[in-house]
Design an enzyme around this catalytic site. Sequence first.
Site: not given
Length: 161
Positions: A46, A48-50, A54
């Site tokens: 997703t 923001t996550c990517s 992370l």
Amino acid sequence: MAIKVGDRVPEGTLVKATADGPGQVSAAELFSNRTVALFSVPGAFTPTCSAKHLPGFVTHSAALMEKGVDEIVCLSVNDAFVMGAWARSADAIGKVTMLADGNADFTKALGLEMDASKYGMGVRGQRFSMVVKDGVVSQLFVEEPGAFGVSSAEHMLAHLG
């Protein structure tokens, strides 16, 4: 009720991708006699996550280890295959352990689930990070919905002694 600082991490089983397929990881073993930096994302791959979450932990993995962290864990309500593919694409292998909580059982036991049904994603984990020392939460940072800041690697580093 959501887990808080001073609480013991609940029992549970998570899953990681291995060369032989999905492998079970006991929460009791994961958190016992060590310091673990765990962060949760609403979903692998997703935005923001990517782009931020992370990558921050990958970039700062050595600095976190220097501050006494034994293992960095990324938790998501996805399957182990997706988490394995995300680890490879993000150069996280050897830096961040990617664990799947496919049915959100562990996330629900933490009391940190969210309903993302209106986005077609079902039950997911909130965006948060925590430091767990010998099975007990010593630090916990939970984001407000839609925010990214207090659960970042940079924020965690600033709060580690």
